[in-house]
Write a protein that holds these residues in place. Structure first.
Motif, PDB file in Angstrom:
ATOM      1  N   PRO A 140      43.279  49.580  37.099  1.00  0.00           N
ATOM      2  CA  PRO A 140      42.646  50.686  37.825  1.00  0.00           C
ATOM      3  C   PRO A 140      42.056  50.217  39.149  1.00  0.00           C
ATOM      4  O   PRO A 140      41.421  49.162  39.223  1.00  0.00           O
ATOM      5  CB  PRO A 140      41.554  51.166  36.857  1.00  0.00           C
ATOM      6  N   VAL A 141      42.275  51.006  40.206  1.00  0.00           N
ATOM      7  CA  VAL A 141      41.826  50.633  41.550  1.00  0.00           C
ATOM      8  C   VAL A 141      41.080  51.805  42.167  1.00  0.00           C
ATOM      9  O   VAL A 141      41.554  52.944  42.120  1.00  0.00           O
ATOM     10  CB  VAL A 141      43.011  50.238  42.453  1.00  0.00           C
ATOM     11  N   GLN A 155      41.706  44.477  47.140  1.00  0.00           N
ATOM     12  CA  GLN A 155      42.169  43.218  46.548  1.00  0.00           C
ATOM     13  C   GLN A 155      41.450  43.009  45.223  1.00  0.00           C
ATOM     14  O   GLN A 155      40.223  43.107  45.155  1.00  0.00           O
ATOM     15  CB  GLN A 155      41.910  42.046  47.486  1.00  0.00           C
ATOM     16  N   ILE A 156      42.221  42.750  44.179  1.00  0.00           N
ATOM     17  CA  ILE A 156      41.662  42.595  42.835  1.00  0.00           C
ATOM     18  C   ILE A 156      42.255  41.346  42.195  1.00  0.00           C
ATOM     19  O   ILE A 156      43.448  41.072  42.309  1.00  0.00           O
ATOM     20  CB  ILE A 156      41.973  43.832  41.958  1.00  0.00           C
ATOM     21  N   ASN A 161      44.892  33.372  36.444  1.00  0.00           N
ATOM     22  CA  ASN A 161      44.348  34.414  37.316  1.00  0.00           C
ATOM     23  C   ASN A 161      45.472  34.979  38.165  1.00  0.00           C
ATOM     24  O   ASN A 161      46.286  34.225  38.717  1.00  0.00           O
ATOM     25  CB  ASN A 161      43.254  33.860  38.226  1.00  0.00           C
ATOM     26  N   VAL A 162      45.495  36.307  38.291  1.00  0.00           N
ATOM     27  CA  VAL A 162      46.511  36.983  39.096  1.00  0.00           C
ATOM     28  C   VAL A 162      45.807  37.723  40.227  1.00  0.00           C
ATOM     29  O   VAL A 162      44.858  38.488  39.980  1.00  0.00           O
ATOM     30  CB  VAL A 162      47.339  37.973  38.257  1.00  0.00           C
ATOM     31  N   LEU A 163      46.249  37.499  41.452  1.00  0.00           N
ATOM     32  CA  LEU A 163      45.651  38.146  42.621  1.00  0.00           C
ATOM     33  C   LEU A 163      46.559  39.274  43.095  1.00  0.00           C
ATOM     34  O   LEU A 163      47.743  39.052  43.386  1.00  0.00           O
ATOM     35  CB  LEU A 163      45.444  37.133  43.744  1.00  0.00           C
ATOM     36  N   GLU A 188      49.985  38.768  44.968  1.00  0.00           N
ATOM     37  CA  GLU A 188      49.844  37.773  46.032  1.00  0.00           C
ATOM     38  C   GLU A 188      49.992  36.346  45.520  1.00  0.00           C
ATOM     39  O   GLU A 188      50.528  35.480  46.205  1.00  0.00           O
ATOM     40  CB  GLU A 188      48.473  37.942  46.694  1.00  0.00           C
ATOM     41  N   GLY A 189      49.519  36.087  44.303  1.00  0.00           N
ATOM     42  CA  GLY A 189      49.613  34.729  43.793  1.00  0.00           C
ATOM     43  C   GLY A 189      49.053  34.634  42.384  1.00  0.00           C
ATOM     44  O   GLY A 189      48.404  35.560  41.879  1.00  0.00           O
TER      45      GLY A 189
END
Length: 220
Positions: free
Chosen positions: A157-158, A167-168, A117-119, A98-99
């Motif tokens: 891992p999700v 969302q991580i 940071n990676v979203l 996402e960003g």
């Protein structure tokens, strides 16, 4: 080094009509004692206990610009399609970067340290099996518009916990050595993308997409 910020205010008292009163007011403190009187032990303790305002620490500027941090378009999305059928009913697990937000620091001939940071937005389509999935993505450092200098893979891992989407946000750090002190961060790029198959990359390249909630929606 911390420095105390002392605010000094100058107050001008105009007392032409009652000079005697003005003189008395200038000598007396609110507690009735003469301003010239030296405080006793109690007053000194109160002065020491009084909090002092601290000036904010100065942040030293970098000697050059930060590297560009970008999401590679062909690998910005992860879409599993059963039998490569581009339909909502064929969607398995999905993902989208996402960003990204980033900052860097370097001084003198130090290496460039980039924190970012990676979203991620992740989803489960009708063909997804199970509540857990480990995605994989990579971070590459390149000489701008030239060769790849390094590339590292990371597992994501999700646990969807019964939901269709998750969302991580992940934090990463990259350290880029510099050949000399005059080497600027603007000479480098940091690229981020999912570990996708050639078919997934081709699907992304067409501009077609399935959002993470593809299990309840259609192709977009």
């Amino acid at each position: 080094m911390r420095r105390l910020a002392l605010a000094i205010s100058a107050i001008s008292v105009l007392a032409t009509a009652l000079p005697g009163v003005a003189e008395a007011q200038s000598r007396e403190r609110p507690d009735g004692r003469d301003r010239n009187e030296r405080p006793g032990a109690e007053g000194q303790d109160q002065e020491r206990a009084r909090p002092r305002p601290l000036a904010p620490l100065r942040r030293q500027a970098n000697v050059g610009p930060c590297p560009f941090v970008k999401i590679l378009y062909d690998a910005a999305r992860y879409v599993e399609l059963e039998n490569n059928q581009a339909s909502a009913s064929a969607v398995g697990y999905t993902g989208e970067i996402e960003g990204v937000s980033a900052g860097c620091s370097y001084q003198g001939d130090e290496p460039i340290t980039v924190d970012f940071n990676v979203l991620f937005n992740l989803g489960r389509g009708p063909q997804a099996q199970g509540d857990q999935r480990t995605y994989r993505y990579w971070v590459a450092v390149t000489e701008r518009n030239r060769a790849i200098l390094s590339k590292e893979y990371f597992d994501l891992p999700v646990n969807f916990d019964g939901q269709q989407t998750a969302q991580i946000e992940q934090q990463q750090r990259v350290v880029i050595p510099r050949a000399e002190a005059t080497t600027s961060g603007g000479n480098f790029e940091i690229l981020i993308g999912f570990d996708v198959t050639p078919e997934m990359a081709a699907f992304n390249r067409t501009g077609s997409r399935f959002r993470p909630q593809a299990g309840v929606g259609g192709a977009q």
